[in-house]
Design a protein around this motif. Structure first.
Motif, short mmCIF file in Angstrom:
data_model
loop_
_atom_site.label_atom_id
_atom_site.label_comp_id
_atom_site.label_asym_id
_atom_site.label_seq_id
_atom_site.Cartn_x
_atom_site.Cartn_y
_atom_site.Cartn_z
N VAL A 109 -10.48 -27.65 1.11
CA VAL A 109 -9.40 -26.92 0.45
C VAL A 109 -9.79 -25.46 0.24
N ALA A 110 -11.05 -25.21 -0.11
CA ALA A 110 -11.52 -23.83 -0.30
C ALA A 110 -11.40 -23.03 1.00
N VAL A 111 -11.68 -23.66 2.12
CA VAL A 111 -11.53 -22.98 3.42
C VAL A 111 -10.07 -22.61 3.65
N GLN A 112 -9.17 -23.54 3.36
CA GLN A 112 -7.76 -23.23 3.56
C GLN A 112 -7.29 -22.13 2.63
N HIS A 113 -7.78 -22.10 1.41
CA HIS A 113 -7.38 -21.05 0.48
C HIS A 113 -7.88 -19.68 0.92
N ALA A 114 -9.04 -19.63 1.52
CA ALA A 114 -9.54 -18.35 2.05
C ALA A 114 -8.61 -17.85 3.15
N LEU A 115 -8.20 -18.75 4.03
CA LEU A 115 -7.26 -18.37 5.09
C LEU A 115 -5.90 -18.00 4.50
N GLN A 116 -5.48 -18.74 3.49
CA GLN A 116 -4.20 -18.46 2.83
C GLN A 116 -4.21 -17.09 2.17
N ALA A 117 -5.31 -16.72 1.53
CA ALA A 117 -5.41 -15.41 0.89
C ALA A 117 -5.31 -14.29 1.91
N LEU A 118 -5.93 -14.48 3.07
CA LEU A 118 -5.87 -13.47 4.12
C LEU A 118 -4.44 -13.29 4.62
N VAL A 119 -3.73 -14.41 4.84
CA VAL A 119 -2.34 -14.33 5.28
C VAL A 119 -1.47 -13.66 4.23
N ALA A 120 -1.69 -14.00 2.96
CA ALA A 120 -0.91 -13.39 1.88
C ALA A 120 -1.20 -11.89 1.78
N TYR A 121 -2.43 -11.49 2.03
CA TYR A 121 -2.78 -10.06 2.00
C TYR A 121 -2.04 -9.31 3.10
N VAL A 122 -2.01 -9.88 4.29
CA VAL A 122 -1.27 -9.26 5.39
C VAL A 122 0.21 -9.19 5.05
N LEU A 123 0.74 -10.26 4.46
CA LEU A 123 2.15 -10.28 4.06
C LEU A 123 2.43 -9.18 3.03
N ALA A 124 1.51 -8.98 2.09
CA ALA A 124 1.69 -7.94 1.08
C ALA A 124 1.72 -6.55 1.71
N ILE A 125 0.87 -6.31 2.70
CA ILE A 125 0.86 -5.02 3.39
C ILE A 125 2.15 -4.81 4.16
N LEU A 126 2.64 -5.87 4.82
CA LEU A 126 3.87 -5.74 5.60
C LEU A 126 5.09 -5.47 4.74
N THR A 127 5.07 -5.96 3.51
CA THR A 127 6.24 -5.80 2.64
C THR A 127 6.11 -4.61 1.70
N THR A 128 5.00 -3.86 1.77
CA THR A 128 4.84 -2.67 0.94
C THR A 128 5.55 -1.50 1.58
N GLU A 129 6.36 -0.82 0.81
CA GLU A 129 7.18 0.27 1.35
C GLU A 129 6.50 1.62 1.17
N ASP A 130 6.49 2.40 2.26
CA ASP A 130 6.01 3.78 2.23
C ASP A 130 4.59 3.91 1.69
N GLY A 131 3.79 2.84 1.88
CA GLY A 131 2.42 2.89 1.42
C GLY A 131 2.26 2.89 -0.09
N GLU A 132 3.33 2.72 -0.83
CA GLU A 132 3.25 2.71 -2.29
C GLU A 132 3.61 1.33 -2.80
N GLY A 133 2.62 0.57 -3.24
CA GLY A 133 2.89 -0.76 -3.76
C GLY A 133 3.73 -0.70 -5.01
N GLY A 134 4.65 -1.64 -5.14
CA GLY A 134 5.49 -1.74 -6.32
C GLY A 134 6.63 -0.75 -6.35
#
Length: 425
Positions: A145-170
């Motif tokens: 499960v820890a291995v899957q969570h590490a992979l999940q965190a990486l995917v979520a980080y990429v998702l956060a970057i893709l959904t961040t507008e104009d380089g300004e989070g929030g």
């Protein structure tokens, strides 16, 4: 500290003792850790290189000309600096679903370990004769499960970057409550549709099952920690992609995505807890619950109940709902064995009403909220069920052959382990 980038001199001079200590280590990841823990506002760029006598010194490099092979840590530092700044909502979207998983699964696991009587009364039976025991340890499950969570965190980080507008989070405004609700419902429907067909494919394709999905089915007796016990490839395809794509398609705000990911995580853990808790809202208001999913994890039930994590409409539409399928089979067998002079049988509940109480040799004890026993069928291939005709005005009852072993089909799936029935499929 000669030979280090200029920003390290500034960071060591103005930071805390911890920052100065970290700055004494080779540049790179240590610098990133110092920046994270001290939360300084130091300009962390390397746009003003200093000149030294050593041409290979890191101070002679900028982020524009740094070589990844000769200075890998410096290259990683420059890459990190080039990424958009993430907001609190973005970080919550990455971290909270993982935290929720461990907190809730630990809570349920501790409850099962304490053996509290009021809780154990609602434990789903796992002592069926044909049901194998788990062959893997809890520690092995936790590592996977820890291995899957590490992979999940990486995917979520990429998702956060893709959904961040104009380089300004929030920068985005939070959506209104009606919009949030509509997006959550739409995302749940999309996730269920994706996971049903992916899950079913993992079962119908022998190579996919043996290579990937069989890992999850090593757990035949479920407990909360095992909810995300998967092969890493399956975890990426089924869970990370299955949840991330709806968030991207629906253009969710990070806070909305956080709510969605946490709800999906809680529901998945709850479905694997091994208890039919009547006060649990996930089990009270969703038919796709711990009892429903327990059927799928052993015996004949592995051919049914593919829906997850929220609804069951795909199982109902595609004929893979275990309870409904067993009702149809029981009705079809009773009708085939009924003589033409026998009255037409109604719904499956009519058949149950016709069974004499003394003809049932065993029943499955379920909690008060569990689905009631709906049909009785044979377990042995040599046994038969026939309708006995009586004189006019008499009653029609179901009679069992002497060689038939009778069991009750309930929502707990007590007959999932019938090997004969598996051959008949």
């Amino acid at each position: 500290m000669e030979g280090y980038p200029p920003n390290l001199h500034h960071h060591a001079a103005s930071g805390t003792a911890a920052a100065r200590l970290l700055a004494d280590f080779p540049f790179g990841l240590a610098t990133l850790c110092a920046k994270w823990f001290t939360s300084t506002a130091t300009d962390f760029t390397m746009s003003s290189p200093t000149t030294t006598q050593n041409s290979d010194s890191p101070a002679n490099y900028t982020c524009d000309n740094v070589n990844a092979l000769s200075h890998p840590f410096l290259y990683l530092q420059c890459t990190y600096d080039a990424l958009p700044t993430l907001s609190t909502a973005d970080w919550c979207m990455i971290v909270l679903p993982i935290a929720v998983y461990w907190i809730y699964s630990t809570f349920l696991f501790v409850l099962s370990y304490m053996k509290i009587t009021t809780i154990e009364l609602h434990k789903i039976p796992t002592d069926q004769k044909m049901r194998p025991k788990n062959k893997i340890t809890v520690s092995h499950v936790l590592k996977q499960v820890a291995v899957q969570h590490a992979l999940q965190a990486l995917v979520a980080y990429v998702l956060a970057i893709l959904t961040t507008e104009d380089g300004e989070g929030g920068a985005r405004k939070m959506e209104s409550v009606p919009v949030v609700v509509m997006k959550l419902v739409a995302a749940a429907l999309m996730l269920d549709s994706y996971q049903y067909w992916m899950h079913r494919w993992m079962h119908t394709n022998r190579w996919l099952y043996r290579t990937f999905h069989s890992v999850h089915h090593e757990l035949t007796v479920l407990y909360a920690y095992g909810a995300l016990y998967n092969h890493p490839v399956e975890g990426f395809l089924m869970d990370s992609i299955g949840s991330g794509v709806p968030a991207l398609i629906l253009d969710m705000h990070p806070w909305t995505a956080t709510i969605f990911f946490c709800l999906a995580t809680l529901k998945t853990v709850d479905d694997h807890c091994g208890y039919a808790l009547p006060w649990d809202p996930f089990q009270r208001f969703f038919r796709n619950n711990a009892v429903y999913h327990d059927i799928h994890h052993w015996g004949k039930g592995r051919l049914y109940n593919f829906s997850q994590p929220f609804f069951t409409f795909w199982d109902v539409w595609m004929g893979t709902d275990y309870e409904m399928a067993m009702q149809k089979k029981a009705l079809a067998k009773a009708q085939q064995s009924s003589p033409s002079s026998s009255p037409e049988l109604g719904p499956i509940t009519d058949i149950v009403d016709l069974i004499e109480p003394e003809s049932i040799s065993s029943t499955v004890q379920t909690s008060s909220h569990s689905l009631k026993t709906t049909a009785v069928r044979r377990r042995a291939r040599s046994g038969t069920v026939t309708l006995v005709n009586t004189p006019p005005g008499g009653t029609t009852t179901l009679k069992r052959a002497e060689s038939t072993e009778w069991h009750s089909d309930s929502a707990l799936g007590s007959s999932c382990g019938d090997s004969n029935d598996e051959e008949e499929e």
